[in-house]
Design a protein around this motif. Structure first.
Motif, PDB file in Angstrom:
ATOM      1  N   ASP A  47       0.859  -1.183   0.000  1.00  0.00           N
ATOM      2  CA  ASP A  47       0.000   0.000   0.000  1.00  0.00           C
ATOM      3  C   ASP A  47       0.897   1.235   0.000  1.00  0.00           C
ATOM      4  O   ASP A  47       0.894   2.034   0.916  1.00  0.00           O
ATOM      5  N   ASP A 114      -8.234   0.048  -3.549  1.00  0.00           N
ATOM      6  CA  ASP A 114      -7.069  -0.814  -3.349  1.00  0.00           C
ATOM      7  C   ASP A 114      -6.802  -1.026  -1.852  1.00  0.00           C
ATOM      8  O   ASP A 114      -6.556  -2.144  -1.403  1.00  0.00           O
ATOM      9  N   THR A 115      -6.856   0.052  -1.088  1.00  0.00           N
ATOM     10  CA  THR A 115      -6.639  -0.046   0.355  1.00  0.00           C
ATOM     11  C   THR A 115      -7.710  -0.902   0.999  1.00  0.00           C
ATOM     12  O   THR A 115      -7.421  -1.783   1.817  1.00  0.00           O
ATOM     13  N   ASN A 118      -7.221  -4.603   0.191  1.00  0.00           N
ATOM     14  CA  ASN A 118      -6.133  -5.164   0.995  1.00  0.00           C
ATOM     15  C   ASN A 118      -6.589  -5.473   2.419  1.00  0.00           C
ATOM     16  O   ASN A 118      -6.255  -6.520   2.967  1.00  0.00           O
ATOM     17  N   CYS A 119      -7.330  -4.556   3.017  1.00  0.00           N
ATOM     18  CA  CYS A 119      -7.820  -4.756   4.387  1.00  0.00           C
ATOM     19  C   CYS A 119      -8.762  -5.953   4.454  1.00  0.00           C
ATOM     20  O   CYS A 119      -8.692  -6.761   5.385  1.00  0.00           O
TER      21      CYS A 119
END
Length: 133
Positions: A47, A114-115, A118-119
């Motif tokens: 990230d 995107d963040t 990922n989480c």
């Protein structure tokens, strides 16, 4: 051969990831064994701002944030949104509208896709979801 699973979720977009987490979570979900299947890579990306693949953002409403809390999905600090204008072009276009949160409240919170992905993927892996690319 892989061990059998209770449920297979096909598609690891934001919705598929949320479904996989809710189905796998033993405390606030169904507590099932889940396989998440997607044709793309199912890896947590750096990230770092350099590897952004999805420039879109998601707004999380208060009920979505409550669900995220219940499913223990860790998120970075989120940017609050206190109002929004929906439409395109000039302000006098007939189908445009403005929505504002009541005084002192938040309408929603922004997070980059995107963040967020990922989480969600990190939480799915913590819950033992089998990620099959």
């Amino acid at each position: 051969m892989t061990d059998p699973v209770d449920i297979a979720v096909v598609g690891a977009g934001l919705s598929g990831l949320l479904v996989a987490i809710a189905l796998a979570d033993p405390d606030h979900g169904a507590g099932q064994t889940v396989a998440l299947i997607d044709p793309g890579p199912l890896e947590i990306r750096a990230d770092d701002g350099e590897t952004v693949q999805d420039l879109r953002a998601t707004s999380l409403t208060p009920p979505a944030v409550r669900m995220r809390n219940r499913l223990s999905v860790a998120l970075p600090p989120l940017a609050p949104m206190r109002g929004m204008r929906v439409g395109e072009g000039d302000q006098d276009t007939p189908w445009q509208f403005q929505l504002d949160a009541p005084d002192g409240e938040v309408l929603a919170w922004f997070i980059g896709n995107d963040t967020f992905r990922n989480c969600l993927l990190r939480r799915a892996v913590e819950l033992g979801v089998r990620c099959l690319a």
